[in-house]
Design an enzyme around this catalytic site. Structure first.
Site, PDB file in Angstrom:
ATOM      1  N   ASN A 117      30.168 -49.915  54.834  1.00 26.88           N
ATOM      2  CA  ASN A 117      30.341 -49.021  53.762  1.00 26.88           C
ATOM      3  C   ASN A 117      29.054 -49.526  52.964  1.00 26.88           C
ATOM      4  OD1 ASN A 117      32.000 -49.849  52.191  1.00 26.88           O
ATOM      5  ND2 ASN A 117      33.356 -48.352  53.219  1.00 26.88           N
ATOM      6  N   ASP A 161      36.794 -41.717  63.342  1.00 24.21           N
ATOM      7  CA  ASP A 161      36.599 -42.135  61.859  1.00 24.21           C
ATOM      8  C   ASP A 161      35.050 -41.921  61.253  1.00 24.21           C
ATOM      9  OD1 ASP A 161      38.151 -44.545  60.416  1.00 24.21           O
ATOM     10  OD2 ASP A 161      35.908 -45.151  59.975  1.00 24.21           O
TER      11      ASP A 161
END
Length: 321
Positions: free
Chosen positions: A7, A196
């Site tokens: 991320n 997710d």
């Protein structure tokens, strides 16, 4: 781990790790189910037990996933997968994940037919008895989860901040060949990664900070998803504590290319996320504001799961007499 695995804060996506865990489990269970001279089959994921993310993974670390078969019933295989990370510059290794997965062998000639599993040899008699208890427990929970999975996440116009409607999100995905096994149905790991992704969007919308996956409650796969199907992955906040968020994720499949297209629930799970500062410290979570009776009911159910898991962790932390 490469930049496209992580991320914006440099932590590896929880979905990437889940996909890796599932691939390790699928390999060992398929090998075992084809270890005897029987009809050829492929192992399909049926359930993932609760998975805790014990330590974050970062870009540049090497990840090792090891799998072991711990129990077999007549038609299913239990696999334990451990994930460790290695910093190749310092040599430091650490355990990041432990997961238990259940697979069923599907015939290559007819993927709707479940085959028998070759028995596994146990090192001690107690292992089979303990495995049998786990098998019965997960079988019962899977059935109960399927019965209560009938509702749909509906969009709401102009929702208020911190409400369920404000952060809920959906992703529509056309299942292509790269998502599937050689036999035309979706890898369980692909589905978990998409789940997710959606849970992460819900958590980010609610907190507006960097968020990471802390744990995943049992993921139940209720039915197969085939190539060419359209799947809708929907996520909604169900509960918040001071420092964590529970997000329910539902996967619905629509076989649009068939003569009788009928939408059905393919998978479901609860994801828990935490909010982190730029320095990686835990941040307070904005409290969820449930509005409808259903939202209030789901909040109380989520609170019950949270308190139960908290008590279990505290019990493990206490010294044994």
């Amino acid at each position: 781990m490469r930049p496209d695995d992580a991320n914006v804060a440099g932590n590896v996506h929880g979905g990437t790790i889940l996909k890796m865990i599932e691939e390790a489990g699928a390999i060992i269970s398929t090998r075992h189910c084809n270890s005897q001279n029987r009809e050829r089959c492929v192992a399909a994921l049926a359930r993932v037990e609760r998975t805790d993310f014990l330590s974050p993974l970062c870009i540049g670390e090497v990840v090792h996933a090891s799998a072991e078969i711990t129990y077999t019933s007549k038609h299913s295989v239990e696999v334990q997968v451990n994930v460790t990370s290695e910093n190749i510059l310092t040599g430091v290794t650490k355990l990041t994940n432990k997961a238990t997965l259940w697979y069923v062998p599907l015939s290559l000639e007819d993927v709707d037919r479940v085959l028998e599993v070759p028995p596994v040899v146990y090192s001690r008699q107690e292992q089979e008895q303990e495995g049998r208890k786990r098998y019965e427990a997960q079988k019962l929970e899977r059935m109960e989860t399927k019965w209560r999975n009938g509702d749909i996440v509906q969009p709401v116009l102009n929702p208020e901040p911190n409400t369920v409607s404000y952060s809920q999100s959906s992703l529509i995905h056309l299942v292509g060949p790269s998502d599937c096994t050689l036999h035309g149905f979706v890898h369980g790991g692909v589905t978990m990664k998409l789940m997710d992704d959606v849970a992460g969007i819900v958590a980010t919308r609610h907190c507006k900070t960097n968020v990471v996956t802390a744990s995943v409650d049992a993921i139940n796969f209720h039915d197969k998803i085939k190539k060419g199907f359209i799947i809708t992955i929907s996520g909604r906040m169900t509960f918040t504590s001071n420092k964590s968020m529970e997000i329910e994720v539902l996967v619905d499949a629509n076989p649009v290319l068939t003569n009788t297209p009928k939408r059905y629930r393919a998978a479901s799970a609860f994801f828990t996320y935490v909010s982190l500062s730029q320095e990686g410290r835990s941040l307070p979570v904005p409290q969820l504001v449930p509005e409808t009776e259903d939202e209030k009911k789901r909040f109380e159910e989520g609170k019950g799961r949270y308190l139960q898991m908290k008590a279990k962790r505290q019990g493990k932390a206490e010294p044994q007499p």
